[in-house]
Design a protein around this motif. Sequence first.
Motif, short mmCIF file in Angstrom:
data_model
loop_
_atom_site.label_atom_id
_atom_site.label_comp_id
_atom_site.label_asym_id
_atom_site.label_seq_id
_atom_site.Cartn_x
_atom_site.Cartn_y
_atom_site.Cartn_z
N GLN A 156 0.02 -2.00 -5.48
CA GLN A 156 0.99 -0.94 -5.49
C GLN A 156 2.44 -1.25 -5.97
OE1 GLN A 156 0.34 0.70 -1.32
NE2 GLN A 156 -1.38 1.75 -2.18
N SER A 157 3.36 -1.49 -5.06
CA SER A 157 4.69 -1.87 -5.36
C SER A 157 4.60 -3.36 -5.73
CB SER A 157 5.91 -1.26 -4.55
OG SER A 157 5.51 -0.65 -3.42
N ASN A 158 3.74 -4.00 -5.20
CA ASN A 158 3.56 -5.49 -4.96
C ASN A 158 2.41 -5.88 -5.73
OD1 ASN A 158 6.24 -5.94 -4.16
ND2 ASN A 158 5.65 -5.04 -2.34
N ILE A 216 -4.38 -12.79 2.79
CA ILE A 216 -4.22 -12.13 1.77
C ILE A 216 -2.47 -12.32 1.49
CG2 ILE A 216 -3.44 -10.23 3.58
CD1 ILE A 216 -4.03 -8.18 1.07
N LYS A 273 1.04 -11.48 -0.17
CA LYS A 273 1.60 -10.48 -1.17
C LYS A 273 2.76 -10.98 -1.89
CE LYS A 273 3.90 -6.68 0.87
NZ LYS A 273 3.93 -5.37 1.53
N THR A 311 -0.81 -13.39 5.13
CA THR A 311 -1.13 -13.10 6.39
C THR A 311 -2.95 -13.45 6.44
OG1 THR A 311 -1.34 -10.64 5.84
CG2 THR A 311 0.71 -11.67 6.91
N GLU A 312 -3.25 -12.87 7.52
CA GLU A 312 -4.67 -12.74 7.86
C GLU A 312 -5.27 -11.63 6.83
OE1 GLU A 312 -5.04 -11.34 11.71
OE2 GLU A 312 -6.88 -11.14 11.70
N PHE A 313 -6.39 -11.57 6.27
CA PHE A 313 -7.07 -10.74 5.39
C PHE A 313 -7.80 -9.92 6.52
CE2 PHE A 313 -10.51 -8.81 3.00
CZ PHE A 313 -9.88 -7.94 2.27
N LEU A 314 -7.59 -8.70 6.58
CA LEU A 314 -8.39 -7.75 7.70
C LEU A 314 -9.69 -7.28 6.94
CD1 LEU A 314 -5.42 -5.63 9.05
CD2 LEU A 314 -6.16 -7.60 10.05
N GLY A 354 -1.28 5.36 4.89
CA GLY A 354 -1.70 4.35 4.10
C GLY A 354 -0.86 2.88 4.44
N GLN A 355 -0.42 2.95 5.53
CA GLN A 355 0.44 1.34 6.07
C GLN A 355 -0.31 1.10 7.20
OE1 GLN A 355 2.31 0.73 3.79
NE2 GLN A 355 4.22 1.91 3.69
N MET A 363 -4.23 0.07 9.47
CA MET A 363 -5.57 -0.07 9.08
C MET A 363 -6.45 -0.17 10.51
SD MET A 363 -5.91 -2.97 6.06
CE MET A 363 -7.29 -2.22 5.03
N LEU A 392 1.03 -2.42 8.71
CA LEU A 392 1.37 -3.19 7.57
C LEU A 392 2.47 -2.94 6.80
CD1 LEU A 392 -2.07 -2.81 5.43
CD2 LEU A 392 -1.50 -4.45 7.40
N ASP A 393 3.05 -3.54 6.13
CA ASP A 393 4.15 -3.32 5.18
C ASP A 393 5.36 -2.78 5.56
OD1 ASP A 393 5.21 -2.96 2.77
OD2 ASP A 393 4.14 -1.17 2.00
N GLU A 414 8.38 -3.36 4.86
CA GLU A 414 9.26 -3.43 4.17
C GLU A 414 10.61 -2.09 4.01
OE1 GLU A 414 9.16 -5.08 -0.13
OE2 GLU A 414 7.33 -4.19 0.06
#
Length: 461
Positions: free
Chosen positions: A136-138, A148, A150, A199-202, A320-321, A323, A332-333, A335
Amino acid sequence: MRLSERLDDLIADWLPRQRWFAGKDRDIDDVSVVIETELVEGDPALHHVVIAVRQGEQVDRYQVPVGLRRELPGRLEYAEIGQIDDVHVYDAVHDPELTRVFLEKMADCADAGPLAFRSIGTLDTDLDSLASPAEQSNTSLIYGDLYICKLFRRLTPGINPDLELSRGLVGAGSKHVPALYGWISCQLDGTVCTLAMMTEFLRSGTDGWQLAGTSVRDLYAEADLHADEVGGDFASESERLGAATAEVHRDLAAAFGTGVMSSSDVTALARQMKTRLTEACSTVPQLVPYAGRLNDAFEAFAELDEPLMVQRVHGDYHLGQVMRTETGWMLLDFEGEPAKSLEERRQPAHPLRDVAGMLRSYDYAARHLLVNGKAVSGNPDQLEFRAHEWAERNRSAFCRGYAEAGGVDPAAHEEIIRAFEFDKAVYEVMYEARNRPSWLHIPLGSIAALSASPAPGSAAR
Ligand SMILES: Nc1ncnc2c1ncn2[C@@H]1O[C@H](COP(=O)(O)OP(=O)(O)O)[C@@H](O)[C@H]1O
Ligand SMILES: O=P(O)(O)O[C@H]1O[C@H](CO)[C@@H](O[C@H]2O[C@H](CO)[C@@H](O)[C@H](O)[C@H]2O)[C@H](O)[C@H]1O
């Protein structure tokens, strides 16, 4: 070989086609390489590059890991930036042979020129990466199914709030954020600047937007049933998400402290909301008929006669942020809203700002399948009614879960929630007008519905 002098024009042509480039609405006046660090010599080679992009008065810095090969394999052709003499220059995030270096250097806590690689614990470095299609933005690199990483594309001097808050939450023992494994930083304008975090990938996770959308589709497929009667009912998940949100807010308060907003701060915030509304009305005239009601809500907020507790919050909270994994909801995220400055994004805020963000997202989830407010198929009025019912059921469940887990009760602070929801919807009107005009009806429809409902406490006035 140093690329600096030759890379500028190539990148200027390639940049506007990148999803993460934030300046697509303006011409590029100049691109120049400001930091170049050779991380791998030979063929393939890897140069970590920070570029400055000037567009009128504004200069933004972006990070591009650049790969160099004399022969470019077919699998990397789509990542090509251009050619310098007989060398192919490409976006190295797509080349697992090169991205391994990030992992190895993080594992070694290495310094490479101005770049500092750091890790927590022991890392498995024998992993290939894949650039996430959810870019997305990153740009996120998924290593095996373990990590994962970023890479922040647009760089802002200062610690990135995503890394800062994740570190605080992991330190506070939160079970609602992925484990933090490492980060990369450099110096920009004499200040530390976060380039990446890992970070850990979920691997068992599905994001909240997809889950909520599935629930809404189930309801539309059986539109003669109520939201609580269909198999895909989402309300208990929403309640759990509310509880997870309250727990994260509690941990953020413990890790970063709390403060109190003075009445002049509240007035200043209400003024900012009104300014955002005025700007949005001049860009999107369909908003003008509602401006009076929106301003009334911001005024009621300004006149609140109670101290407002503030703390660090998520800042851009939506479905969307988050899970859902086998252990529960993960956030997540951290920012914050991408358009705001780093300083603004790091400001403490009232926690109900995040709650209002998520409430708006339920409206989006319910309405996004209705194209321009109309159902794709089926009886439009019936589906519109169901959409409303679904949103209300899940919004209430989220608020219940939030309050029961110790969060500030949204139902007891209607003026605050209403002002934050309106402010977010105004932001969304601008966001949709710029990015997805066919979705503009969603925030406009919500503003129309919210303005038609009685203002909190109006019966008693
Ligand atoms: N730890 C994780 N495990 C699995 N998937 C993740 C993880 N973090 C992010 N994602 C996926 O990547 C997407 C984008 O992540 P996000 O942090 O929101 O990036 P951006 O800042 O680019 O929007 C998320 O919506 C999610 O699908
Ligand atoms: O995820 P980002 O940090 O890039 O956030 C921006 O983009 C979001 C859209 O992807 C936008 O969110 C809006 O649309 C969502 C559905 O796609 C919806 O769930 C949100 O409620 C709505 O605000 C977000 O506002 C923007 O900052």
